[in-house]
Design an enzyme around this catalytic site. Structure first.
Site, PDB file in Angstrom:
ATOM      1  N   GLU A   1     -50.323 -49.772  55.817  1.00  0.00           N
ATOM      2  CA  GLU A   1     -51.766 -49.573  55.901  1.00  0.00           C
ATOM      3  C   GLU A   1     -52.142 -48.099  55.970  1.00  0.00           C
ATOM      4  O   GLU A   1     -53.071 -47.652  55.315  1.00  0.00           O
ATOM      5  CB  GLU A   1     -52.309 -50.229  57.191  1.00  0.00           C
TER       6      GLU A   1
ATOM      7  N   CYS B   1     -69.032 -49.127  76.998  1.00  0.00           N
ATOM      8  CA  CYS B   1     -69.951 -48.636  75.988  1.00  0.00           C
ATOM      9  C   CYS B   1     -70.824 -47.516  76.471  1.00  0.00           C
ATOM     10  O   CYS B   1     -70.355 -46.640  77.171  1.00  0.00           O
ATOM     11  CB  CYS B   1     -70.720 -49.773  75.374  1.00  0.00           C
TER      12      CYS B   1
ATOM     13  N   ARG C   1     -69.734 -46.189  69.159  1.00  0.00           N
ATOM     14  CA  ARG C   1     -68.711 -46.833  69.988  1.00  0.00           C
ATOM     15  C   ARG C   1     -68.770 -48.358  69.900  1.00  0.00           C
ATOM     16  O   ARG C   1     -67.989 -49.040  70.531  1.00  0.00           O
ATOM     17  CB  ARG C   1     -68.905 -46.406  71.452  1.00  0.00           C
TER      18      ARG C   1
ATOM     19  N   ASN D   1     -71.189 -49.601  82.676  1.00  0.00           N
ATOM     20  CA  ASN D   1     -70.065 -49.758  81.755  1.00  0.00           C
ATOM     21  C   ASN D   1     -68.852 -50.137  82.560  1.00  0.00           C
ATOM     22  O   ASN D   1     -68.608 -49.533  83.602  1.00  0.00           O
ATOM     23  CB  ASN D   1     -69.751 -48.447  81.021  1.00  0.00           C
ATOM     24  N   GLY D   2     -68.077 -51.074  82.076  1.00  0.00           N
ATOM     25  CA  GLY D   2     -66.857 -51.456  82.781  1.00  0.00           C
ATOM     26  C   GLY D   2     -66.887 -52.921  83.170  1.00  0.00           C
ATOM     27  O   GLY D   2     -67.644 -53.711  82.611  1.00  0.00           O
TER      28      GLY D   2
ATOM     29  N   GLU E   1     -44.762 -55.915  62.140  1.00  0.00           N
ATOM     30  CA  GLU E   1     -45.955 -55.159  62.528  1.00  0.00           C
ATOM     31  C   GLU E   1     -45.762 -53.663  62.255  1.00  0.00           C
ATOM     32  O   GLU E   1     -46.657 -52.993  61.731  1.00  0.00           O
ATOM     33  CB  GLU E   1     -46.260 -55.430  64.016  1.00  0.00           C
TER      34      GLU E   1
ATOM     35  N   LYS F   1     -62.595 -53.206  58.424  1.00  0.00           N
ATOM     36  CA  LYS F   1     -62.243 -53.528  59.802  1.00  0.00           C
ATOM     37  C   LYS F   1     -62.285 -55.026  60.081  1.00  0.00           C
ATOM     38  O   LYS F   1     -61.409 -55.589  60.684  1.00  0.00           O
ATOM     39  CB  LYS F   1     -63.192 -52.777  60.747  1.00  0.00           C
TER      40      LYS F   1
ATOM     41  N   HIS G   1     -28.516 -60.977  53.701  1.00  0.00           N
ATOM     42  CA  HIS G   1     -28.838 -62.076  52.778  1.00  0.00           C
ATOM     43  C   HIS G   1     -29.728 -61.577  51.645  1.00  0.00           C
ATOM     44  O   HIS G   1     -30.493 -62.337  51.076  1.00  0.00           O
ATOM     45  CB  HIS G   1     -29.518 -63.214  53.534  1.00  0.00           C
TER      46      HIS G   1
ATOM     47  N   LYS H   1     -48.092 -51.516  59.662  1.00  0.00           N
ATOM     48  CA  LYS H   1     -48.847 -50.321  60.049  1.00  0.00           C
ATOM     49  C   LYS H   1     -48.520 -49.163  59.126  1.00  0.00           C
ATOM     50  O   LYS H   1     -49.386 -48.402  58.719  1.00  0.00           O
ATOM     51  CB  LYS H   1     -48.531 -49.985  61.511  1.00  0.00           C
TER      52      LYS H   1
ATOM     53  N   TRP I   1     -71.400 -53.315  75.118  1.00  0.00           N
ATOM     54  CA  TRP I   1     -70.278 -53.925  74.401  1.00  0.00           C
ATOM     55  C   TRP I   1     -69.770 -54.999  75.348  1.00  0.00           C
ATOM     56  O   TRP I   1     -69.013 -54.732  76.254  1.00  0.00           O
ATOM     57  CB  TRP I   1     -69.210 -52.882  74.076  1.00  0.00           C
TER      58      TRP I   1
HETATM   59  N1  GLU Z   1     -69.288 -55.848  81.909  1.00  0.00           N
HETATM   60  C1  GLU Z   1     -70.609 -55.486  81.476  1.00  0.00           C
HETATM   61  C2  GLU Z   1     -71.216 -56.551  80.577  1.00  0.00           C
HETATM   62  O1  GLU Z   1     -70.537 -57.339  79.957  1.00  0.00           O
HETATM   63  C3  GLU Z   1     -70.661 -54.104  80.834  1.00  0.00           C
HETATM   64  C4  GLU Z   1     -70.099 -54.054  79.452  1.00  0.00           C
HETATM   65  C5  GLU Z   1     -70.141 -52.643  78.835  1.00  0.00           C
HETATM   66  O2  GLU Z   1     -69.349 -51.796  79.276  1.00  0.00           O
HETATM   67  O3  GLU Z   1     -70.934 -52.416  77.901  1.00  0.00           O
HETATM   68  O4  GLU Z   1     -72.402 -56.595  80.483  1.00  0.00           O
END
Ligand code: GLU
Length: 604
Positions: free
Chosen positions: A484, A2, A27, A96-97, A477, A599, A500, A481, A70
Site C-alpha cells: 500500500e 476530538c 481530526r 474530549n476523552g 499484514e 480510506k 511448497h 502495508k 468524535w
Molecule cells: N466520550 C465523549 C463522547 O462520546 C467525548 C468524545 C470526544 O472526544 O469527542 O461524547
C-alpha cells in the site's frame, strides 16, 4: 479525541468559535456544538457547516465554548453532541476523552434524582459538576474531577459566571492561547495560530481558569503552576501532524495511546476478566457458540486471522475467517450455532455490511468491532465493541488494526473465562494488555534504526514476509502495508509453505522479512531462515530481544520485546509499519495518500 475550542475576550465569540472548530475538523467529526453564556447551546449533526447554517445571525456574547465530537459513547446524534448541561441548566461542558467510571457515577446521580437525556459519558460529568456547584465553578470542577476515572480535556462554563472558562486536562491535550483582546483555549494548537503564537500548554493534572485579561493554572491538588508562555514555531500543517512529517508516522507513534484507550475501563485485573459494555446481554449467546465466523476486508481481515488464533487458543472457540467480498457471494452452509463477527474501522465498508446483512437473513447473530461510533455496521449489528482508536487520517490503517486485535484479545478473555480459561490465564492476559503500550513504545524507540534498515532495502522490487502461527497473518499484514505505502510487490507466506513454491523465486534480489518470536514454532522458523540463507536471499528477521541465534543467521535484525503470546503479534507487526513508512519516504511517495486507495471503501 476530538476538538475543543473556547474564547473569552472583547470580540463577539460565535464567529471565533466557528472558525476554531473548522480548523479542528480535519481530526474527524460527527457532530458539533457551541455554548455562549446568556444565549444557550446550538448543536448540529455532521460537518461544522451544518452548525454554521444554524447560526445565521451572530449570537451576542463575548465568551463561549465549542466542540467537534468524535463519538465514543452514544451515537452521533444531536442530543449526544456537546456541550452537555447540568440538571439546573447552569453548567455547560465540552469534553474530549472517555470517562471510564461513568456508569457508576450515573447510577449514584440517579439515586439523587438526577435525570439523563443522552447516552454520553460526558453528560454524567456535566451533571456531577452541577451537583457540586455552590457558586464557585472552579471548586465544582475540582471536586467533581476527584471522583472521575478516565481521560479528559475539558472546558466548562457557567451561565452565572459568563466571563470565565474552567479547563482541565488528564490524558487529552489542551493549550491556552494568549490573544490580543482575550484568551483562547483549544485541544490542538493548530486552532490557535490564526489568533496568536503565544501559548501555554497544560500538563496532565492541571486545572486552569481563563478570563479576558488573565489566566491561572493550579494542579488538581491545588499547587500553583507558574508556567510561562511559549512561542509556536511550527506551521499549521506541522501542528496538525503533531510535529511529525506525516499522519502515517503520527498514527504509528500514537499506537501505545490507542491501546490504552481501547482497554480503558474494560479490564478487571483481580478477577482476570474483562467488561465490554457493548456485549452485555449477549454473553450467554457468545459463550454457547459452536463457531464464530469473522468477516472483514483488507487489514481488518488479517486482524481477524490473528483473532482466529487467539479465539481458538484462549476462548476454546472454533473460528473461520471469511473475506466479506467472498462470503456475500458464495453459498455458505450455515451452522445455526454460529455467529458473525464483522470487523471494520469505518463501520461503512460496503462488502462487510453486505456480509452482515446476509448473515442476518441466514438467521445468525451478528457482532461487530467498529471504530466509528454510530456507523452503519455499528447500528446494524446486534451488539459489538467500539475500538476507541480515535480518528485515523492516513489511508493505510495502523493504529485501528492494532486496536482490532486488542479487542479480540479482550473478547477471548470474556468468552474464555466463561468456558475453560483459568483465573490465572485470565489474569496473565489482562496483565499482558496493561503492559502492551510499554512494549510497543520500546519498538517505536528504535525508529531511527528501522529507518536505516529501510534505506538499505528500499530498492528491492519484491519481498516475501514469512511467519508461523499467529505471525502468519502478521506476515500478510506486513506485506500488505508495504504494498500500500511503497507500491513494492510483497507477499505474505506461512513459514512452512515456503518450500511448497515460493522458495523458487528467491535469490539475492528477493529479500525475506521473517518473524521469529521465541514461541513453540521458533525452531521451525530458524530452519526456514537457514533454507532462505542457503538460496542467497537477504533476510531481515524480527526477533525477540536477546535472541542471538537468529542474529547470526540474519542480514539484519529488529528486536522486539518478548511478551505474552496473545499480544506478541501486535508487538511484532510494529516494525513492519515503520519499515513501510520509511521505505515510502525514501522513495519520495505520498505515504498518507497512496495512489488508487481510499480510506473508507463504501463501494464493493
Ligand atoms: N466520550 C465523549 C463522547 O462520546 C467525548 C468524545 C470526544 O472526544 O469527542 O461524547
Amino acid at each position: 479525541m476530538c476538538g475543543i475550542f473556547g474564547y473569552v475576550g472583547s470580540h463577539t465569540a460565535s464567529p471565533i468559535l466557528l472558525e476554531g472548530l473548522r480548523t479542528l475538523e480535519y481530526r474527524g467529526y460527527d457532530s458539533a456544538g457551541i455554548f455562549i453564556p446568556g444565549s444557550g447551546v446550538v448543536k448540529a449533526v455532521g460537518p461544522i457547516d451544518n452548525l454554521a447554517k444554524k447560526i445565521t445571525d451572530t449570537i451576542p456574547g463575548t465568551s463561549g465554548i465549542a466542540h467537534t465530537r468524535w463519538a465514543t459513547h452514544g451515537a452521533p446524534t444531536e442530543a449526544n453532541a456537546h456541550p452537555h448541561k447540568d440538571q439546573s441548566e447552569n453548567v455547560f461542558v465540552v469534553h474530549n476523552g472517555i470517562i471510564e467510571n461513568y456508569s457508576l457515577l450515573k447510577e449514584s446521580l440517579k439515586v439523587q434524582g438526577i435525570t439523563f437525556e443522552t447516552d454520553t459519558d460526558t453528560e454524567v460529568l456535566a451533571k456531577l459538576i452541577g451537583v457540586n456547584y455552590h457558586g464557585d465553578l472552579l471548586e465544582a470542577v475540582k471536586s467533581s474531577l476527584q471522583l472521575v476515572q478516565g481521560t479528559y480535556g475539558l472546558a466548562v462554563m457557567s451561565d452565572r459566571d459568563p466571563d470565565k472558562i474552567v479547563v482541565a486536562r488528564l490524558g487529552s491535550p489542551l493549550v491556552i492561547g494568549i490573544g490580543k483582546d482575550g484568551h483562547l483555549v483549544a485541544s490542538d494548537p493548530s486552532a490557535l495560530v490564526s489568533h496568536t503564537k503565544d501559548v501555554v500548554y497544560l500538563n496532565d493534572g492541571d486545572i486552569a481558569v481563563i478570563e479576558k485579561d488573565q489566566y491561572s493554572i493550579t494542579t488538581l491538588k491545588g499547587e500553583n503552576q507558574n508556567r510561562k508562555a511559549e512561542k509556536i514555531e511550527w506551521d499549521l500543517e506541522e501542528i496538525k501532524k503533531d510535529g511529525y512529517d506525516h499522519y502515517l508516522l503520527k498514527e504509528i507513534m500514537e499506537i501505545p495511546t490507542t491501546v490504552e484507550n481501547t482497554i480503558r475501563g474494560r479490564l478487571i485485573s483481580d478477577k482476570g476478566r474483562v467488561k465490554l459494555g457493548g456485549l452485555e446481554g449477549y454473553i450467554d449467546k457468545l459463550t454457547s457458540l459452536h463457531r464464530l465466523t469473522i468477516t472483514a476486508c483488507g487489514s481488518a481481515a488479517y486482524a481477524g486471522e490473528v483473532g482466529r488464533y487467539i479465539f481458538e487458543e484462549y476462548a476454546d472457540l472454533p473460528v473461520s475467517v471469511e473475506l466479506a467480498s467472498e462470503y456475500r457471494y458464495r453459498t455458505s452452509l450455515v451452522d445455526p450455532k454460529s455467529a458473525i463477527l464483522a470487523v471494520s474501522q469505518s463501520g461503512e465498508t460496503a462488502d462487510t455490511l453486505a456480509a452482515i446483512r446476509l448473515a442476518k437473513k441466514q438467521g445468525l447473530n451478528t457482532f461487530g468491532i467498529v471504530n466509528v461510533v454510530g456507523s452503519t455496521i455499528a447500528r446494524e449489528n446486534d451488539a459489538g465493541v467500539y475500538n476507541h482508536a480515535g480518528p485515523e487520517v492516513s489511508i493505510a490503517s495502523t493504529k485501528a488494526v492494532i486496536s482490532q486485535v486488542v479487542v479480540m484479545a479482550m473478547m477471548s478473555v470474556l468468552i474464555g473465562r466463561e468456558r475453560k480459561m483459568s483465573l490465572e490465564t485470565g489474569k496473565e492476559i489482562v496483565q499482558a494488555l496493561v503492559e502492551l503500550p510499554n512494549a510497543i513504545k520500546n519498538v517505536l524507540e528504535q525508529k531511527s534504526d528501522i529507518e536505516a534498515i529501510a534505506k538499505k532495502y528500499k530498492d528491492y522490487r519484491d519481498f516475501v514476509f514469512m511467519g508461523r502461527n499467529a505471525h502468519f497473518p502478521i506476515a500478510l499484514e506486513g506485506a500488505l502495508k508495504l504494498k500500500e505505502v511503497t507500491y513494492i510487490h510483497a507477499e505474505g507466506y506461512a513459514g512452512g509453505e515456503l518450500k511448497h513454491g515460493p522458495i523458487a523465486m528467491l535469490d539475492k534480489n528477493f529479500p525475506v522479512v521473517a518473524f521469529a518470536p521465541q514461541d513453540h514454532v521458533y525452531e521451525k522458523m530458524v530452519s526456514n531462515i537457514e533454507e532462505i540463507k542457503a538460496r542467497g536471499a537477504p533476510v531481515l528477521v524480527i526477533a525477540n530481544t536477546g535472541d542471538d541465534q537468529v542474529s547470526r543467521l540474519a542480514d539484519d535484525v529488529i528486536y522486539v520485546p518478548r511478551v505474552h503470546s496473545i499480544v506478541q503479534p501486535i508487538v511484532s507487526v510494529i516494525p513492519t509499519y515503520l519499515l513501510a513508512y520509511y521505505i515510502g519516504i525514501a522513495k519520495d511517495l505520498n505515504v498518507d495518500r497512496p495512489r488508487n486507495l481510499t480510506k473508507s471503501v463504501t463501494v464493493e
